[in-house]
Design a protein around this motif. Sequence first.
Motif, PDB file in Angstrom:
ATOM      1  N   GLU A 192      33.243 -26.331  13.961  1.00 39.29           N
ATOM      2  CA  GLU A 192      33.747 -27.640  13.527  1.00 39.29           C
ATOM      3  C   GLU A 192      32.627 -28.679  13.550  1.00 39.29           C
ATOM      4  O   GLU A 192      32.511 -29.522  12.649  1.00 39.29           O
ATOM      5  CB  GLU A 192      34.909 -28.083  14.420  1.00 39.29           C
ATOM      6  N   ILE A 193      31.787 -28.631  14.585  1.00 37.90           N
ATOM      7  CA  ILE A 193      30.667 -29.566  14.674  1.00 37.90           C
ATOM      8  C   ILE A 193      29.710 -29.361  13.505  1.00 37.90           C
ATOM      9  O   ILE A 193      29.239 -30.322  12.884  1.00 37.90           O
ATOM     10  CB  ILE A 193      29.937 -29.395  16.014  1.00 37.90           C
ATOM     11  N   GLU A 196      30.956 -30.765  10.292  1.00 38.58           N
ATOM     12  CA  GLU A 196      30.803 -32.224  10.247  1.00 38.58           C
ATOM     13  C   GLU A 196      29.355 -32.613   9.996  1.00 38.58           C
ATOM     14  O   GLU A 196      29.074 -33.512   9.203  1.00 38.58           O
ATOM     15  CB  GLU A 196      31.291 -32.831  11.561  1.00 38.58           C
ATOM     16  N   ARG A 197      28.430 -31.936  10.668  1.00 39.37           N
ATOM     17  CA  ARG A 197      27.024 -32.322  10.581  1.00 39.37           C
ATOM     18  C   ARG A 197      26.341 -31.829   9.309  1.00 39.37           C
ATOM     19  O   ARG A 197      25.485 -32.512   8.742  1.00 39.37           O
ATOM     20  CB  ARG A 197      26.251 -31.742  11.769  1.00 39.37           C
ATOM     21  N   PRO A 199      27.796 -29.943   6.246  1.00 37.73           N
ATOM     22  CA  PRO A 199      28.870 -29.281   5.497  1.00 37.73           C
ATOM     23  C   PRO A 199      28.370 -28.307   4.439  1.00 37.73           C
ATOM     24  O   PRO A 199      28.990 -27.262   4.223  1.00 37.73           O
ATOM     25  CB  PRO A 199      29.639 -30.451   4.867  1.00 37.73           C
ATOM     26  N   GLU A 230      37.709 -30.694   8.561  1.00 36.63           N
ATOM     27  CA  GLU A 230      36.365 -31.178   8.265  1.00 36.63           C
ATOM     28  C   GLU A 230      35.949 -30.889   6.827  1.00 36.63           C
ATOM     29  O   GLU A 230      34.932 -31.405   6.362  1.00 36.63           O
ATOM     30  CB  GLU A 230      35.357 -30.561   9.229  1.00 36.63           C
ATOM     31  N   GLY A 232      37.436 -31.967   4.307  1.00 38.68           N
ATOM     32  CA  GLY A 232      37.625 -33.227   3.601  1.00 38.68           C
ATOM     33  C   GLY A 232      38.130 -33.053   2.181  1.00 38.68           C
ATOM     34  O   GLY A 232      38.978 -32.199   1.896  1.00 38.68           O
ATOM     35  N   GLU A 263      43.052 -35.097   7.988  1.00 42.09           N
ATOM     36  CA  GLU A 263      41.609 -35.202   7.771  1.00 42.09           C
ATOM     37  C   GLU A 263      41.235 -34.851   6.330  1.00 42.09           C
ATOM     38  O   GLU A 263      40.246 -35.370   5.803  1.00 42.09           O
ATOM     39  CB  GLU A 263      40.869 -34.277   8.737  1.00 42.09           C
TER      40      GLU A 263
END
Length: 299
Positions: A192-193, A196-197, A199, A230, A232, A263
């Motif tokens: 998940e991190i 986000e960082r 994609p 995440e 999006g 999200e």
Amino acid sequence: MRRAASWLSTLALVLFAAVPTHSEPADAPESQERVAALLRALSDPDPGVRGAAGKALREMGPGARDAVPWLVQALDDPHPGVRAGAAAGLGGIGPDARDAVPALARTLGDPHRFPRSWAAMALYDIGPEAAPAAPALVAMLARDRENLRGRSWCASALPRVEAEPELAVPALIAALGDSSEEVRAVAVLSLEIYLERAPEAATQALPALVRSLHDSHWKVRGNAACALGEAGAEGGWLVSDLVVALSDPAPYVRGCAAGGLGELGPVAARAAGDLRRAAEDGDAHVRERARRALARISG
């Protein structure tokens, strides 16, 4: 009996030396005296005392930074408890223990699982300064079959040390098939991190995370539902899978599915009816997350 009493009294002194007062700054003379006492204990003939000294230095935090060279040396001690204590001490020092990163990376291959686990935790604590150890973390995550706690720390440490996505993401995807639900759950959080960082580099994880929505453990399923959010605006194809997760028997999963849909934003608009039903869920947490999700997908 006399030997046991001697060991206990020495250990008590070591632990006492590691307890600073709340008002005492790390560079205060009293703090430095405690560090000096613990450094002496690292040379004690009793391995139990040496190991306890390393773990006591962990409690000193960055104030024990002067102990780094001695703790690095202790990583080669013949006793695994001492090596584990040394790794623990280095982790407590945090980023100021950056010089220990090569030695900690080697310790990830220690023959005993306790030093390996503490070394992985220490690299997590050191953070981005430990990036050179990323390949060793990936190797331990893949190969250390006897050590689920150590594998969990490796999975946690990869985003913490800011390992390159090209290296970390495939390793974390592979960890989604780990035999331990703890490792799988942590691997999802780390993915998940990365989503986000980075994609563009991490989107390859999305199909594996969809499969994790059907994991046997509720925590893995819930973490996966949150992670999928995440994606999006590019995650319209995930809506149907998250809608199915809204009916999961575990409230945690249902709440995470609602959060994931929220999200995704307006691309999840077709799930509005399902979220309205979730807003009447028997669990208050699910209801709240569904209501927030409805607000987000309506723009």
